[in-house]
Design a protein around this motif. Structure first.
Motif, short mmCIF file in Angstrom:
data_model
loop_
_atom_site.label_atom_id
_atom_site.label_comp_id
_atom_site.label_asym_id
_atom_site.label_seq_id
_atom_site.Cartn_x
_atom_site.Cartn_y
_atom_site.Cartn_z
N GLN A 191 3.83 -76.27 29.05
CA GLN A 191 3.79 -74.94 28.44
C GLN A 191 2.37 -74.52 28.11
OE1 GLN A 191 6.44 -75.07 25.09
NE2 GLN A 191 8.29 -75.07 26.35
N ALA A 192 1.59 -75.48 27.58
CA ALA A 192 0.20 -75.15 27.29
C ALA A 192 -0.56 -74.78 28.57
CB ALA A 192 -0.47 -76.32 26.58
N ASP A 193 -0.31 -75.59 29.62
CA ASP A 193 -0.97 -75.28 30.90
C ASP A 193 -0.50 -73.94 31.45
OD1 ASP A 193 -2.25 -77.69 30.70
OD2 ASP A 193 -0.85 -78.77 32.02
N GLU A 194 0.83 -73.68 31.30
CA GLU A 194 1.35 -72.40 31.79
C GLU A 194 0.78 -71.23 31.00
OE1 GLU A 194 5.68 -70.26 32.68
OE2 GLU A 194 5.58 -72.25 31.76
N SER A 195 0.66 -71.40 29.66
CA SER A 195 0.07 -70.34 28.84
C SER A 195 -1.38 -70.11 29.22
CB SER A 195 0.19 -70.71 27.36
OG SER A 195 1.54 -70.85 26.98
N ALA A 196 -2.11 -71.22 29.42
CA ALA A 196 -3.51 -71.08 29.82
C ALA A 196 -3.61 -70.41 31.19
CB ALA A 196 -4.18 -72.46 29.83
N TYR A 197 -2.71 -70.79 32.09
CA TYR A 197 -2.71 -70.18 33.43
C TYR A 197 -2.39 -68.69 33.35
CZ TYR A 197 -1.57 -69.54 38.35
OH TYR A 197 -1.53 -69.09 39.64
N ASP A 198 -1.37 -68.35 32.50
CA ASP A 198 -1.04 -66.93 32.33
C ASP A 198 -2.19 -66.16 31.71
OD1 ASP A 198 1.44 -67.38 33.40
OD2 ASP A 198 2.45 -67.62 31.47
N ALA A 199 -2.85 -66.78 30.71
CA ALA A 199 -3.99 -66.11 30.09
C ALA A 199 -5.12 -65.90 31.10
CB ALA A 199 -4.49 -66.93 28.89
N LEU A 200 -5.36 -66.94 31.91
CA LEU A 200 -6.39 -66.80 32.94
C LEU A 200 -6.02 -65.72 33.94
CD1 LEU A 200 -8.94 -67.79 34.38
CD2 LEU A 200 -7.53 -69.52 35.53
N ASN A 201 -4.74 -65.72 34.36
CA ASN A 201 -4.30 -64.72 35.32
C ASN A 201 -4.40 -63.31 34.73
OD1 ASN A 201 -2.80 -64.22 38.00
ND2 ASN A 201 -1.53 -63.15 36.52
N THR A 202 -4.02 -63.18 33.44
CA THR A 202 -4.13 -61.87 32.77
C THR A 202 -5.58 -61.42 32.69
OG1 THR A 202 -2.16 -62.39 31.46
CG2 THR A 202 -3.58 -60.61 30.68
N GLN B 155 -6.04 -56.18 47.25
CA GLN B 155 -5.40 -57.45 47.61
C GLN B 155 -5.44 -58.43 46.45
OE1 GLN B 155 -3.70 -58.15 50.39
NE2 GLN B 155 -3.18 -60.12 49.48
N ALA B 156 -6.58 -58.46 45.74
CA ALA B 156 -6.69 -59.35 44.57
C ALA B 156 -5.72 -58.92 43.48
CB ALA B 156 -8.12 -59.34 44.04
N SER B 157 -5.57 -57.62 43.26
CA SER B 157 -4.62 -57.15 42.26
C SER B 157 -3.18 -57.48 42.63
CB SER B 157 -4.78 -55.63 42.08
OG SER B 157 -3.86 -55.13 41.13
N GLU B 158 -2.84 -57.36 43.92
CA GLU B 158 -1.49 -57.72 44.35
C GLU B 158 -1.23 -59.22 44.19
OE1 GLU B 158 -1.15 -56.35 48.32
OE2 GLU B 158 -0.99 -54.21 47.77
N ASP B 159 -2.24 -60.06 44.46
CA ASP B 159 -2.07 -61.51 44.26
C ASP B 159 -1.85 -61.84 42.79
OD1 ASP B 159 -2.35 -61.96 46.94
OD2 ASP B 159 -4.51 -62.35 46.83
N ALA B 160 -2.53 -61.13 41.90
CA ALA B 160 -2.39 -61.40 40.46
C ALA B 160 -1.10 -60.86 39.89
CB ALA B 160 -3.59 -60.81 39.70
N GLU B 161 -0.47 -59.87 40.54
CA GLU B 161 0.74 -59.25 40.02
C GLU B 161 2.02 -59.80 40.64
OE1 GLU B 161 0.28 -55.12 40.69
OE2 GLU B 161 -1.08 -54.82 38.99
N LYS B 162 1.93 -60.81 41.48
CA LYS B 162 3.12 -61.38 42.09
C LYS B 162 4.00 -62.06 41.04
CE LYS B 162 1.28 -62.25 46.73
NZ LYS B 162 0.92 -63.29 47.71
N LYS B 163 5.27 -62.28 41.44
CA LYS B 163 6.19 -62.98 40.53
C LYS B 163 5.67 -64.38 40.22
CE LYS B 163 11.10 -63.92 39.89
NZ LYS B 163 12.46 -63.85 40.50
N VAL B 164 5.17 -65.05 41.22
CA VAL B 164 4.44 -66.31 41.02
C VAL B 164 2.98 -66.00 41.38
CG1 VAL B 164 4.22 -68.72 41.69
CG2 VAL B 164 6.49 -67.65 41.62
N PRO B 165 2.15 -65.71 40.37
CA PRO B 165 0.80 -65.20 40.66
C PRO B 165 -0.03 -66.19 41.46
CG PRO B 165 1.37 -64.91 38.34
CD PRO B 165 2.41 -65.80 38.93
#
Length: 550
Positions: free
Chosen positions: A154-165, A195-205
């Motif tokens: 969860q911590a890794d996922e939160s960090a990944y989501d924060a990075l992706n955001t 293209q970068a925005s579409e990669d970041a907005e995917k269901k699995v970014p």
């Protein structure tokens, strides 16, 4: 019989043993009754003579002996019966005892088997308990490890989501700034950032792909900043599309083009605007500047290693109005330029101005119509009132349908009634017509208050945009800052220009409403006095005299 008794249950044998003495007693009673009957018949048969008494006694003795013998035989039978019963009971008891011991033996065998099975089950239970405790410990350890792994995941996922955001926000910000950035290579930048925005907005970014495209765009943008270029390109010069030009670029501070067919020159310069395009192509250059750009492009086409650029590299003074040829604008073009400077807030300000103007015009026409009666109408009404033709006068007022005529109609409609009824009808008519005159005045006042507020809103947004541009681009020229502030104050000026006339018109319309209202009061009261004046005064005098006499 014994065979049957062996098949009997214990309870049936007990009942049979209890019933045997009862049967013996019944036999004894029957034999005693037979003997008694025999004796009684013998007594009746015997003769009553004295000679016969001796024989009678002997008979009685014989009878007694026979009775005793019979009784003894019956007792022997009873003894034999009891002996037989005792033997039967002993046999039954022996069988029962044997059955009892057999059952006891079977029970002891079952008890031993049960104890052995219990001991085996206890051993298995203790072993299973030990295994269960060990399994529980392993499960708890596994759960603890799973919980730690889940928390880490969860911590890794939160960090990944924060990075992706964060990556997505950076991409969106850069994508929004591209349209105002240096226009060379803009199409390629838009494709990469999209293209970068579409990669970041995917269901699995795909954060890695988004960062890669974003960093590639930044590297190419920095490469554009620190490189120079000369070559032949196809461009649009003025109103001519697809023109073959010689293009010279120095980083992002200079870009000039010279048409190959007619030598027409254009340069990419800062527009000085706070919103929209920061860079614009300018083909209307002063002759000296156009000649210098053409000379720089010709020097770059030769073997020359040093080229003189005819522009300030910081472009602080290269604002469009400062370098283009002076051209006189029409009032329409000046208004359009002024409107564009104000930004998007100018549109609601224009709507407020149009709406307020329409409200003022509508209120002026309504008040002019509803608060005015012609002299011809007044003369005709006076003539009908003098002739006491109140119904005709009321019909005349109904045809006019103005606020003043409807108030006069209320008085004339009650002319045949008492003065109090006419006054009440007059008050109702005044209360009914007053809101019609004051309708939409509050909305007009609101328009006058909204206009300066919208102007202030436009100023605030303009100042915010100005400081955003200064933060991103930077400037060391105070004229650019002053120009941006003046551009932001355009909306405040427009709001005040709209609000001041609207408030003046609101005041004039309010005075006109008061004038129409006072005119209604004056004419309705005058008409009331003309109709009810004489009779009312005489009635009032008589009432006062009666009060004085009392």
């Amino acid at each position: 019989m014994r065979l049957d008794e062996r098949r009997m249950t214990k309870d049936e044998r007990t009942v049979r043993l209890v019933s045997l003495p009862n049967q013996l007693n019944c036999g004894r009673v029957v034999s005693t009754a037979l003997i008694t009957l025999f004796l009684a018949s013998s007594a009746f048969a015997w003769p009553w003579s004295s000679g016969e008494k001796k024989s009678t006694a002997e008979d009685q003795a014989r009878i007694k002996d026979s009775l005793q013998m019979e009784e003894m035989r019956s007792l022997q039978r009873e003894v034999e019966t009891l002996t037989r019963i005792r033997l039967q009971k002993a046999d039954s008891l022996e069988k029962l005892e044997a059955e009892h011991w057999r059952k006891r033996y079977a029970e002891s065998q079952l008890t031993e088997e049960h104890q052995a099975a219990s001991r085996e089950l206890d051993g298995r239970y203790s072993k299973l308990s030990t295994d269960l405790g060990r399994v529980n410990e392993e499960v708890m350890a596994s759960r603890s490890m799973t919980g730690d792994a889940e928390e880490k995941a969860q911590a890794d996922e939160s960090a990944y989501d924060a990075l992706n955001t964060q990556v997505k926000l950076s991409i969106d910000k850069t994508l929004g700034d591209v349209m105002g950035d240096y226009p060379v290579g803009m199409n390629g930048r838009l494709i990469r950032l999209k293209q970068a925005s579409e990669d970041a907005e995917k269901k699995v970014p795909n954060t890695v792909g988004a960062v890669q495209n974003f960093m590639n765009d930044l590297l190419l943008r920095h490469e554009l900043t620190y490189t120079q270029f000369y070559g032949r390109e196809t461009s649009q010069v003025g109103n001519r599309p697809d023109v073959n030009v010689n293009r010279l670029r120095l980083g992002t501070v200079f870009l000039g083009e010279v048409a190959q067919d007619n030598g027409e020159v254009q340069a990419l310069l800062r527009s000085g605007a706070l919103q929209g395009k920061i860079f614009e192509w300018n083909a209307s250059l002063p002759p000296e500047m156009a000649a210098n750009i053409k000379q720089a492009v010709s020097q770059a086409s030769g073997a020359s290693t040093v080229v003189s650029i005819p522009l300030d590299v910081l472009q602080n003074k290269a604002v469009k109005n400062a370098i283009t040829d002076t051209k006189e604008l029409t009032w329409r073009e000046e208004f359009q330029a002024f409107f564009r400077k104000g930004g998007i807030v100018m549109y609601p300000l224009m709507l407020v101005a149009i709406f307020a103007l329409l409200l003022c015009l509508e209120r002026f026409l309504v008040l002019s119509y509803r608060g005015h009666l012609s002299r011809r109408f007044n003369r005709k009404l006076d003539a009908l009132v003098k002739e006491n033709r109140y119904e005709d006068a009321a019909g005349l007022c109904l045809k006019k349908e103005t606020s003043l005529s409807m108030v006069l109609f209320a008085v004339l409609n009650r002319a045949r009634d008492a003065r109090e009824d006419a006054e009440r009808a007059l008050q109702e008519a005044l209360l009914r017509e007053q809101p019609k005159l004051e309708r939409r005045m509050g909305l007009l006042a609101a328009m006058g208050s909204i206009a300066p507020l919208l102007g202030l809103l436009g100023t605030v947004t303009g100042i915010i945009t100005l400081f955003t541009v200064i933060t991103e681009v930077g400037t060391n020229d105070a004229r650019v800052l002053a120009g941006g502030i003046s551009e932001a104050l355009v909306t405040t000026e427009t709001g005040l220009v709209i609000a001041i006339p609207v408030m003046i018109l609101h005041g004039l319309l309010s005075e006109k409403i008061e004038k129409v209202t006072s005119e209604m009061y004056v004419q309705s009261t005058a008409l009331l006095n003309r109709i009810f004046g004489a009779s009312t005064s005489s009635a009032t005098d008589s009432r006062s005299e009666k009060n004085e006499d009392q």
